[in-house]
Write an enzyme that holds these catalytic residues in place. Sequence first.
Site, short mmCIF file in Angstrom:
data_model
loop_
_atom_site.label_atom_id
_atom_site.label_comp_id
_atom_site.label_asym_id
_atom_site.label_seq_id
_atom_site.Cartn_x
_atom_site.Cartn_y
_atom_site.Cartn_z
N HIS A 22 0.71 -1.08 -0.04
CA HIS A 22 0.09 0.20 0.41
C HIS A 22 1.06 1.11 0.04
CE1 HIS A 22 -3.80 2.82 1.05
NE2 HIS A 22 -3.04 2.89 1.30
N GLU A 23 2.52 1.18 1.24
CA GLU A 23 2.57 2.67 0.69
C GLU A 23 4.19 2.80 0.21
OE1 GLU A 23 1.98 4.94 3.14
OE2 GLU A 23 0.81 3.34 4.27
N HIS A 26 1.62 4.19 -2.68
CA HIS A 26 2.08 5.79 -2.42
C HIS A 26 3.47 7.05 -2.65
CE1 HIS A 26 -2.16 6.16 -0.55
NE2 HIS A 26 -1.15 5.63 -0.32
#
Length: 452
Positions: A22-23, A26
């Site tokens: 997920h990170e 980003h």
Amino acid sequence: MADFLGSVWWMIVSLGVLVTFHEFGHYWVARRCGVKVLRFSVGFGRPLWSRRNRNGTEFAIAAIPLGGYVKMLDEREVEVPAGERAVAFNNKSVWQRIAIVAAGPAANLLLCIALLWAMFVIGRQDYSATLGRSTGMAAAAGLEAGDRIIDIDGRTVATWAEASMALTTAAMDRQDARVRVLDALDTPRTRVLPLSTLPAGFDERTVPQQAGLAWQFQLQPAQVDSVAEDSAASGHLQRGDLILAVDGQRVESADQVAPLVQQLGERGGPGMIEVERDGQRLALEVLPRKAQGGAGDGRWLLGVGFVSGQAPAYDARQQYGPLAALPAAVRESGRLASDSLGMMRRMLTGHASVKNISGPITIARVANASAERGVDWFLYFLALLSLSLCIINLLPIPILDGGHLLYYLIELLKGSPLSERAMAAGQYVGLALLAGLMGLAFYNDILGLFPR
């Protein structure tokens, strides 16, 4: 203790994998948009390990493994030198900020598809939706033992779990279910299960049982393993006896014995217990005894224990070649997303109980159970959790990715960013909503630790 440690370990592994992806979503898009990333952290709190790359980004693994974050250069948080303002997040276009924020959930969606692809290539083993027993509503609808459910309301089902989910959905919507089966002779038949007649407040977790369905793989023969001393069965039943009937009612599995004994006890007087012993069928007269004290206080008991055999062999397998597995993974992701969003909608409209909301305790227990079942099931669990993380983060709640996307949508519509005061107020609202959801999840988790 082993289950506890296993649950904690597999939860840490699961969250570590999902949060990292997920990170990274980003981080990767932020770097492509020219944003300076200060820190990429898996976990919160004090870093246990860290290092910096040539771009000045600190990569860290922190002490509390329940999340993570990517910290970017932002004038709203720190004073930014004039020479670096161009690489600050807040100075990027609204479309670039939207791409950066949406990249996290998108990474979880892609991970979900990749995990399901791997699962289908390996092959997920499960049990078919074959009925072992039909009573009550199901029997009245014409469903019989040996029927294999292949379709519910136009939705193809390959396993008992898919069939259970489809039946539960119909019950929550107060609709009857149109069930297509293949009988013991592989003849297709259609039956209508009147789930709309279930009483108000029914337990959504046991819809198949309430409808009178028992899956074939769940049924264990009622073979006596032990007889308690000075019990109703002592001197009558022996270890190895296979119970065939209680008071004239046929017994097909061990789970039927206790309710039949209860009925016999409430009727009063002795009853006949038919057993098979050494190839012979015997009828034994037994008088149940009422338990005094303890968890079984007031129940009528025989005083026997049954053989708890190992789980039967799997009779269903979902497997595809590497190319065919990709569209299958996309379809399965869509089905899981539809089920998740449908459940959320039903909870909001009151058609489903908020007891369906689970927290980290349930996640840990399911992670451990999935890992014990094999690589295929653990991949499926990770895929489902990754998809859930994607959906939850897209909710329009301030502090989540979806809340930020809502801010940027408003900015596009009004032509200027929201005021810092409005965004701060939204953050407080988001924190309150998240705290409430987490509290409810923990409450449901704790209730789930106790047998119902």
